[in-house]
Design a protein around this motif. Structure first.
Motif, PDB file in Angstrom:
ATOM      1  N   CYS A 106      -6.344  -2.182   0.435  1.00  8.59           N
ATOM      2  CA  CYS A 106      -5.318  -2.527   1.521  1.00  8.59           C
ATOM      3  C   CYS A 106      -5.933  -2.559   2.376  1.00  8.59           C
ATOM      4  CB  CYS A 106      -4.068  -0.862   1.845  1.00  8.59           C
ATOM      5  SG  CYS A 106      -3.292  -1.191   3.188  1.00  8.59           S
TER       6      CYS A 106
ATOM      7  N   CYS B 185      -5.150   0.484   6.227  1.00  3.91           N
ATOM      8  CA  CYS B 185      -6.593   1.193   6.072  1.00  3.91           C
ATOM      9  C   CYS B 185      -7.073   1.374   5.306  1.00  3.91           C
ATOM     10  CB  CYS B 185      -5.074   2.493   5.668  1.00  3.91           C
ATOM     11  SG  CYS B 185      -4.290   2.052   4.428  1.00  3.91           S
TER      12      CYS B 185
ATOM     13  N   CYS C 174       0.872  -1.193  -0.233  1.00  2.00           N
ATOM     14  CA  CYS C 174      -0.023   0.206  -0.039  1.00  2.00           C
ATOM     15  C   CYS C 174       0.944   0.666   0.357  1.00  2.00           C
ATOM     16  CB  CYS C 174      -1.164   0.098   1.305  1.00  2.00           C
ATOM     17  SG  CYS C 174      -2.259   1.172   1.460  1.00  2.00           S
TER      18      CYS C 174
ATOM     19  N   CYS D  73      -0.090   3.836   3.031  1.00  2.00           N
ATOM     20  CA  CYS D  73       0.364   3.061   5.180  1.00  2.00           C
ATOM     21  C   CYS D  73       1.516   2.249   4.872  1.00  2.00           C
ATOM     22  CB  CYS D  73      -0.519   2.581   5.541  1.00  2.00           C
ATOM     23  SG  CYS D  73      -1.455   1.211   4.974  1.00  2.00           S
TER      24      CYS D  73
HETATM   25 ZN   LIG Z   1      -2.520   0.517   3.462  1.00  2.00          ZN
END
Ligand SMILES: [Zn+2]
Length: 280
Positions: free
Chosen positions: A132, A135, A114, A117
């Protein structure tokens, strides 16, 4: 027909999230599987070898005449070839399907994490998205726009050559769009940066998906204010104005000093269109 365009597939984007429908399609005994390994395509007798493929994560490419098409990343083997070499060998519709499959797998292989994050992300929407789990950010396959333009002044066009290219090879100017630019602005900037020319009029001609790995070539003609072209000496080592007769000889392979752009690249089509006076 521009190489890598003209796919006959109905992409069926609205069905991509329907896992049971996708599973049904994959189990269809007539389903076609474009086998990809590290960007190379499995071929047989000059065609994509789309024999059933039970292993590997499948990307749903679409449906053609009730036949579902998938792309599958496989373990590879002898029958795999580079798309550049296949571009003019495969039937045009297969080259287009292969281009989509190659671009998608290359995007997945470069976007495992991702970008928001840093956690590993999961494939979703039958390969057309990554999500993801940490998040919930969604990531979509990227396409990078590139402007490619043939400068025109009076009755001549300009070709340029990069030092890294094969001897004598020349092509129109090109460059990536930058954030905050329109197509016309990117064309004017690149024309000025690379050849010192001032754009006075930009005309759109055609576009081409370019799966190396995933750009969209936006083909343009750019009229310029003078013929005082100077190569930037960084990207370009030489620029040259050609008359229509000279450009025609380049395309015919009979020009003694200039080699035409690759026949499957939109660069070739831009030059051809101008020689044939289709640039309006
Ligand atoms: Zn993420």
């Amino acid at each position: 027909v521009i190489t890598f365009t003209g796919s006959p597939l109905d992409r069926g984007a609205s069905r991509r999230d329907d896992a049971s429908w996708i599973e049904q399609q994959r189990a269809d005994p007539h389903a076609c599987f474009v086998a990809v390994h590290e960007g190379r395509l499995r071929v047989r007798d000059g065609r994509l070898d789309v024999a059933a493929e039970s292993q590997g994560e499948a990307i749903f490419l679409g449906v053609h005449q009730q036949t579902p098409w998938f792309a599958v990343e496989t373990g590879g083997g002898d029958a795999y070839e580079e798309l550049r070499g296949l571009a003019l060998i495969l039937p045009p519709e297969e080259a287009s399907i292969a281009a989509a499959a190659k671009s998608l797998f290359e995007w997945h292989s470069r976007h495992r994490y991702c970008s928001q994050c840093g956690q590993p992300s999961d494939v979703a929407a039958s390969g057309w998205k990554r999500v993801c789990p940490a998040c919930r950010a969604e990531h979509f396959p990227r396409v990078d726009p590139v402007v490619i333009m043939l400068p025109l002044f009076g009755d001549r066009c300009l070709l340029a050559r990069q030092a890294a290219w094969p001897a004598r090879r020349m092509a129109p100017l090109a460059g990536f769009l930058e954030p905050g630019e329109s197509i016309e602005e990117a064309c004017a900037r690149e024309t000025n940066e690379e050849a010192g020319l001032v754009a006075t009029r930009v005309t759109y001609h055609a576009s081409q998906p370019w799966p190396f790995p995933s750009t969209l070539m936006i083909g343009l003609f750019v009229e310029v204010a003078s013929d005082a072209a100077v190569p930037d000496g960084v990207e370009l080592e030489e620029v040259r104005w050609l008359t229509r007769d000279e450009a025609s000889a380049v395309l015919a392979g009979s020009h003694p000093e200039v080699l035409a752009p690759n026949r499957y690249a939109i660069a070739h089509e831009l030059l051809t269109a101008w020689v044939e006076r289709r640039n309006r």
